[in-house]
Design a protein around this motif. Structure first.
Motif, PDB file in Angstrom:
ATOM      1  N   ARG A 161       0.863  -1.182   0.000  1.00 12.81           N
ATOM      2  CA  ARG A 161       0.000   0.000   0.000  1.00 12.81           C
ATOM      3  C   ARG A 161       0.890   1.219   0.000  1.00 12.81           C
ATOM      4  NH1 ARG A 161      -3.212   0.289   5.278  1.00 12.81           N
ATOM      5  NH2 ARG A 161      -3.714   2.405   4.642  1.00 12.81           N
ATOM      6  N   LEU A 162       0.526   2.217  -0.761  1.00 13.10           N
ATOM      7  CA  LEU A 162       1.287   3.463  -0.758  1.00 13.10           C
ATOM      8  C   LEU A 162       0.418   4.560  -0.145  1.00 13.10           C
ATOM      9  CD1 LEU A 162       3.455   5.523  -1.570  1.00 13.10           C
ATOM     10  CD2 LEU A 162       2.509   5.484  -3.892  1.00 13.10           C
ATOM     11  N   ARG A 163       0.901   5.125   0.943  1.00 15.32           N
ATOM     12  CA  ARG A 163       0.199   6.242   1.584  1.00 15.32           C
ATOM     13  C   ARG A 163       1.000   7.520   1.366  1.00 15.32           C
ATOM     14  NH1 ARG A 163      -0.291   5.436   7.306  1.00 15.32           N
ATOM     15  NH2 ARG A 163       1.679   4.335   7.079  1.00 15.32           N
ATOM     16  N   LEU A 164       0.277   8.604   1.160  1.00 11.61           N
ATOM     17  CA  LEU A 164       0.919   9.838   0.717  1.00 11.61           C
ATOM     18  C   LEU A 164       0.313  11.024   1.465  1.00 11.61           C
ATOM     19  CD1 LEU A 164       2.775  10.366  -1.845  1.00 11.61           C
ATOM     20  CD2 LEU A 164       0.669  10.980  -3.028  1.00 11.61           C
ATOM     21  N   SER A 165       1.142  11.994   1.786  1.00 12.89           N
ATOM     22  CA  SER A 165       0.604  13.215   2.374  1.00 12.89           C
ATOM     23  C   SER A 165       1.535  14.375   2.057  1.00 12.89           C
ATOM     24  CB  SER A 165       0.446  13.056   3.887  1.00 12.89           C
ATOM     25  OG  SER A 165      -0.294  14.135   4.409  1.00 12.89           O
ATOM     26  N   SER A 166       1.147  15.561   2.503  1.00 17.31           N
ATOM     27  CA  SER A 166       2.037  16.711   2.356  1.00 17.31           C
ATOM     28  C   SER A 166       2.208  17.375   3.710  1.00 17.31           C
ATOM     29  CB  SER A 166       1.480  17.727   1.355  1.00 17.31           C
ATOM     30  OG  SER A 166       2.317  18.883   1.361  1.00 17.31           O
ATOM     31  N   LEU A 167       3.436  17.691   4.057  1.00 18.48           N
ATOM     32  CA  LEU A 167       3.725  18.350   5.333  1.00 18.48           C
ATOM     33  C   LEU A 167       3.928  19.849   5.164  1.00 18.48           C
ATOM     34  CD1 LEU A 167       6.125  15.825   7.107  1.00 18.48           C
ATOM     35  CD2 LEU A 167       3.657  16.075   7.365  1.00 18.48           C
ATOM     36  N   ALA A 168       3.666  20.352   3.958  1.00 19.65           N
ATOM     37  CA  ALA A 168       3.705  21.794   3.702  1.00 19.65           C
ATOM     38  C   ALA A 168       5.096  22.396   3.900  1.00 19.65           C
ATOM     39  CB  ALA A 168       2.683  22.513   4.572  1.00 19.65           C
ATOM     40  N   SER A 169       5.123  23.718   4.055  1.00 18.29           N
ATOM     41  CA  SER A 169       6.395  24.422   4.278  1.00 18.29           C
ATOM     42  C   SER A 169       6.627  24.524   5.783  1.00 18.29           C
ATOM     43  CB  SER A 169       6.310  25.817   3.676  1.00 18.29           C
ATOM     44  OG  SER A 169       5.322  26.553   4.392  1.00 18.29           O
ATOM     45  N   PRO A 170       7.872  24.789   6.213  1.00 14.23           N
ATOM     46  CA  PRO A 170       8.144  24.876   7.652  1.00 14.23           C
ATOM     47  C   PRO A 170       7.252  25.916   8.351  1.00 14.23           C
ATOM     48  CG  PRO A 170      10.197  24.759   6.431  1.00 14.23           C
ATOM     49  CD  PRO A 170       9.106  24.881   5.417  1.00 14.23           C
ATOM     50  N   GLN A 171       7.001  27.042   7.671  1.00  7.98           N
ATOM     51  CA  GLN A 171       6.193  28.086   8.320  1.00  7.98           C
ATOM     52  C   GLN A 171       4.755  27.606   8.542  1.00  7.98           C
ATOM     53  OE1 GLN A 171       7.330  30.950   9.745  1.00  7.98           O
ATOM     54  NE2 GLN A 171       5.252  30.884  10.579  1.00  7.98           N
ATOM     55  N   THR A 172       4.171  27.020   7.494  1.00  5.33           N
ATOM     56  CA  THR A 172       2.797  26.515   7.614  1.00  5.33           C
ATOM     57  C   THR A 172       2.738  25.463   8.710  1.00  5.33           C
ATOM     58  OG1 THR A 172       2.576  26.824   5.238  1.00  5.33           O
ATOM     59  CG2 THR A 172       0.902  25.473   6.307  1.00  5.33           C
ATOM     60  N   ARG A 173       3.785  24.648   8.749  1.00  2.87           N
ATOM     61  CA  ARG A 173       3.810  23.567   9.727  1.00  2.87           C
ATOM     62  C   ARG A 173       3.924  24.129  11.148  1.00  2.87           C
ATOM     63  NH1 ARG A 173       7.871  19.248   8.034  1.00  2.87           N
ATOM     64  NH2 ARG A 173       8.476  18.443  10.051  1.00  2.87           N
ATOM     65  N   ALA A 174       4.733  25.173  11.305  1.00  2.22           N
ATOM     66  CA  ALA A 174       4.891  25.773  12.628  1.00  2.22           C
ATOM     67  C   ALA A 174       3.558  26.362  13.089  1.00  2.22           C
ATOM     68  CB  ALA A 174       5.978  26.849  12.586  1.00  2.22           C
ATOM     69  N   ASP A 175       2.872  27.060  12.175  1.00  2.00           N
ATOM     70  CA  ASP A 175       1.567  27.630  12.531  1.00  2.00           C
ATOM     71  C   ASP A 175       0.590  26.518  12.893  1.00  2.00           C
ATOM     72  OD1 ASP A 175       2.690  30.025  11.880  1.00  2.00           O
ATOM     73  OD2 ASP A 175       1.660  30.247   9.938  1.00  2.00           O
ATOM     74  N   TYR A 176       0.653  25.458  12.096  1.00  2.00           N
ATOM     75  CA  TYR A 176      -0.259  24.338  12.338  1.00  2.00           C
ATOM     76  C   TYR A 176       0.036  23.658  13.677  1.00  2.00           C
ATOM     77  CZ  TYR A 176      -2.089  19.620  12.148  1.00  2.00           C
ATOM     78  OH  TYR A 176      -2.692  18.449  12.469  1.00  2.00           O
ATOM     79  N   ARG A 177       1.307  23.545  13.997  1.00  2.00           N
ATOM     80  CA  ARG A 177       1.682  22.931  15.293  1.00  2.00           C
ATOM     81  C   ARG A 177       1.080  23.701  16.454  1.00  2.00           C
ATOM     82  NH1 ARG A 177       7.194  19.993  15.927  1.00  2.00           N
ATOM     83  NH2 ARG A 177       7.101  20.942  17.992  1.00  2.00           N
ATOM     84  N   GLU A 178       1.117  25.026  16.331  1.00  2.60           N
ATOM     85  CA  GLU A 178       0.483  25.890  17.341  1.00  2.60           C
ATOM     86  C   GLU A 178      -0.994  25.543  17.479  1.00  2.60           C
ATOM     87  OE1 GLU A 178       1.394  28.447  19.430  1.00  2.60           O
ATOM     88  OE2 GLU A 178       3.361  27.538  19.044  1.00  2.60           O
ATOM     89  N   GLU A 179      -1.643  25.494  16.303  1.00  2.60           N
ATOM     90  CA  GLU A 179      -3.084  25.243  16.283  1.00  2.60           C
ATOM     91  C   GLU A 179      -3.398  23.864  16.882  1.00  2.60           C
ATOM     92  OE1 GLU A 179      -4.753  25.290  12.325  1.00  2.60           O
ATOM     93  OE2 GLU A 179      -6.792  24.880  13.084  1.00  2.60           O
ATOM     94  N   LEU A 180      -2.594  22.877  16.480  1.00  5.55           N
ATOM     95  CA  LEU A 180      -2.823  21.520  16.981  1.00  5.55           C
ATOM     96  C   LEU A 180      -2.548  21.458  18.486  1.00  5.55           C
ATOM     97  CD1 LEU A 180      -3.479  18.534  16.334  1.00  5.55           C
ATOM     98  CD2 LEU A 180      -1.039  18.177  15.931  1.00  5.55           C
ATOM     99  N   GLY A 181      -1.478  22.151  18.916  1.00  2.00           N
ATOM    100  CA  GLY A 181      -1.139  22.184  20.344  1.00  2.00           C
ATOM    101  C   GLY A 181      -2.294  22.740  21.160  1.00  2.00           C
TER     102      GLY A 181
END
Ligand code: HAM
Length: 411
Positions: A161-181
């Protein structure tokens, strides 16, 4: 005296295993080299900082799985737990950014992680890996993925099985980490203690949890895939489109978490049900900031690594046959003749062996059959030899000087 055994989590590679590994290596070479990938091998140990800076201080690998030691000069060194950071270090060190992009490299090496051993998980294991540096074209992401799919198919790795995703750019990810936190803190009382304890360090790992209550919380959690900037979303869509065009089926899995921090944009993993708990056969993704983290020029990159042991397990047990023996030389008191005959046969490129264990003539015949030899020649010190075709059972007497021509012609 007590026996000394192999260290926990490690294993010996015996000749039978070595043959299967050699076949895997040949298949990889035949696939990757025509696609422009050149072999690279880096040292078994590196400066510890190489991994802490790139793989990430908060990851399991850096926190608890590295074999690190201090050398006589007081430098902290680490047995490499992975290959991407070393390849990027070499890329910078050898000025490979001056080469025509993308620079395509592959490696087949052993890596070290102090993990709890179980089937398919070892403390020293082998990875086949590829890295393509210098291009952010989504076609390079797709190319690497298609190559891994092709390799697994060639190896007969069965259903994957091949699973795929996108982790975006570091900035988007940092903002998202805040939101998820924030989301996790709001649901802290419902989370498993281990997950709760990691909210600040690595909130993304919450998606990995097996705990039912945590999973329930996570099913309502905000997803990074819904927060992509247009450029990242377009890049991801292009990768998926190209995979479809290449006939490589995949699933979008927004919860896909990789155990390394250097990823940006595309991430993926191939799993196989044939493997049980350690189902990851290979995985990788894009790491556009990694070369810069190592003091090099801004350089996009993408690649993957696949576990050799796991690929072989997924491919099942149909062992690659060892090279068949062309000639077994039996002898009846003509040791030196037999020795010279085998040496001459090997010079001609034949696979040849002689009797070396003091067997009776009958025992020698049995041994030739056991080895799967095509021919058995019996030397008795005379000018003629008896030659037996072990496939047909036919026997003939020929001049010793004509023996190798005859075997080479028939083999
Ligand atoms: P990784 O997912 O940590 O990625 O490892 C890749 C593969 O190595 C896994 O899918 C698994 O097959 C195998 N593997 C990992 N740990 C073990 C173990 N303890 N025992 C046996 N096999 C294991 C990386 O290492 C990245 N450097 C991949 C990459 C390359 N990303 C971009 N380029």
């Amino acid at each position: 005296m007590s026996r000394v055994t192999v260290p926990r989590g490690t294993f010996d590679i015996l000749p039978r295993d070595a043959a299967r590994r050699a076949a895997l290596e040949a298949a990889a070479r035949e696939l990757l080299e025509p696609a422009g990938y050149g072999r690279i091998e880096t040292p078994t140990f590196e400066a510890t900082e190489l991994f802490s800076r790139t793989v990430g201080e908060a990851t399991d690998i850096v926190q608890k799985e590295m074999y690190s030691f201090t050398d006589d000069g007081g430098r902290s060194l680490t047995l490499r737990p992975e290959g991407t950071a070393p390849v990027c270090r070499a890329y910078v060190e050898h000025g490979m950014h001056k080469l025509a992009a993308p620079v395509r490299l592959y490696y087949l090496s052993s890596f070290f992680r102090a993990e709890r051993p179980q089937a398919g998980r070892y403390r020293q294991f082998w990875q086949l890996g590829i890295e393509a540096l210098g291009s952010e074209d989504p076609a390079v992401d797709a190319e690497t993925i298609v190559l891994l799919a092709a390799l697994l198919r060639r190896l007969g790795a069965g259903e994957t099985r091949l699973r795929l995703s996108s982790l975006a750019s570091p900035q988007t990810r940092a903002d998202y980490r805040e939101e998820l936190g924030e989301y996790l803190r709001a649901h802290a009382s419902e989370l498993a203690p281990a997950v709760r304890g990691r909210i600040e360090l690595n909130p993304l790992r919450a998606f990995d949890s097996d705990d039912p209550a945590t999973r329930a919380v996570m099913s309502g959690a905000p997803r990074l895939i819904d927060r992509l900037e247009p450029a990242d979303a377009d890049h991801f869509a292009a990768v998926r489109e190209l995979l479809e065009r290449a006939g490589v089926p995949h699933e979008l899995d927004p919860t896909l978490v990789r155990g390394l921090d250097y990823y940006t944009r595309t991430v993926f993993e191939f799993t196989s049900d044939a493997l049980g708990a350690q189902s990851g056969v290979g995985g990788g993704g894009r790491y556009d900031g990694l070369v810069e983290m190592l003091g090099g020029p801004p350089t996009p990159g993408v690649g993957w690594a696949a576990g050799v042991e796991r690929m072989l397990m997924a491919a099942g047990e149909d062992a690659t046959p060892a090279r068949p023996l062309d000639l077994f030389v039996a002898h009846d008191g003509a040791r030196a003749d037999a020795f010279a005959t085998v040496a001459a046969a090997r010079e001609r490129g034949l696979a040849a062996q002689m009797e070396l264990a003091g067997r009776s003539l009958k025992g020698q015949h049995k041994q030739a059959e056991r080895l799967g030899a095509r021919y058995m020649a019996t030397l008795d010190g005379g000018e003629d030899v008896r030659l037996r075709d072990l496939r047909s059972g036919a026997e003939e007497t020929i001049a010793r000087t004509a023996l190798l021509d005859r075997v080479a012609g028939g083999a």
